[in-house]
Design an enzyme around this catalytic site. Structure first.
Site, PDB file in Angstrom:
ATOM      1  N   CYS A  50       0.677  -1.335   0.039  1.00 52.71           N
ATOM      2  CA  CYS A  50       0.030  -0.381  -0.039  1.00 52.71           C
ATOM      3  C   CYS A  50       1.176   1.014   0.203  1.00 52.71           C
ATOM      4  CB  CYS A  50      -1.237  -0.080   1.163  1.00 52.71           C
ATOM      5  SG  CYS A  50      -2.043  -0.913   0.738  1.00 52.71           S
ATOM      6  N   GLY A 142      -5.467   3.227 -11.072  1.00 51.20           N
ATOM      7  CA  GLY A 142      -6.491   3.145 -12.456  1.00 51.20           C
ATOM      8  C   GLY A 142      -5.421   3.696 -13.810  1.00 51.20           C
ATOM      9  N   GLY A 168      -3.096  -2.558 -12.399  1.00 50.49           N
ATOM     10  CA  GLY A 168      -3.038  -1.391 -12.246  1.00 50.49           C
ATOM     11  C   GLY A 168      -2.943  -0.978 -13.681  1.00 50.49           C
ATOM     12  N   GLY A 169      -4.020  -0.223 -13.654  1.00 46.71           N
ATOM     13  CA  GLY A 169      -4.536   0.739 -15.108  1.00 46.71           C
ATOM     14  C   GLY A 169      -4.983  -0.201 -16.318  1.00 46.71           C
TER      15      GLY A 169
END
Length: 178
Positions: A50, A142, A168-169
């Site tokens: 995180c 995102g 991720g993305g």
């Protein structure tokens, strides 16, 4: 884990739910994995990445010994469910992932949110809390992190023999193909 106990059997029954596990310390993480081990989940994702908590927990995205300790403690606790360590972007991602592989991780998930990053309200000049924690710092996720993910996954694939799960993305079919 207390919140999820009533749902674990039903979640595991589909065979398609991967449980993301985190803990305040390594022993707590291993204990959660032990409790869920008998349900038949296909994989535990161990989230040690995180972006907004890295500073608070000793810069674990730079600490190979921490990575090794997480994997060895979970595996040493007799957990049979395969584990994938979820890593955040770092200049140290390859050595960290290699340490995880050497310690017995079954896969790597790359990457978690990027950060910590900051945002603020232009009217008040005060930090926005939408990114995660007080002070405005948090993880960026995102579409904006897709190329960071792609870069990290490509680099990891050159050095590891265990599977790499890209995250991720990813926002469309072309991203999946890449």
């Amino acid at each position: 884990i207390a919140y999820w106990r009533p749902y674990l059997e039903r979640l595991a029954a589909s065979g398609r739910v991967i449980m993301s596990v985190s803990g305040r310390d390594i022993a707590g993480c291993a204990q959660v994995c032990q409790e869920m081990d008998g349900f038949g989940f296909p994989l535990f994702e161990i989230n040690i990445s995180c972006a907004h908590s890295n500073e608070a927990h000793g810069f674990i995205t730079r600490n190979q010994e921490h990575i090794k300790g997480v994997v060895e403690t979970i595996k040493g606790a007799g957990v049979k469910t395969p584990i994938a360590l979820k890593l955040g972007h770092s200049d140290f991602i390859v050595p960290l992932a290699f340490a995880a592989q050497e310690a017995g991780a079954d896969a790597i998930v790359a990457i978690n949110a990027y950060g910590p990053v900051l945002d603020f309200d232009i009217t008040s000049g005060k930090p926005e809390l939408t990114l995660g924690i007080a002070g405005g710092k948090g993880g960026l996720s995102g579409r904006p992190i897709f190329n960071i993910t792609l870069t990290d996954v490509a680099e990891l694939s050159r050095h590891l023999t265990i599977p790499i799960i890209a995250s991720g993305g990813v926002t469309n079919a072309e991203d999946v193909i890449k």
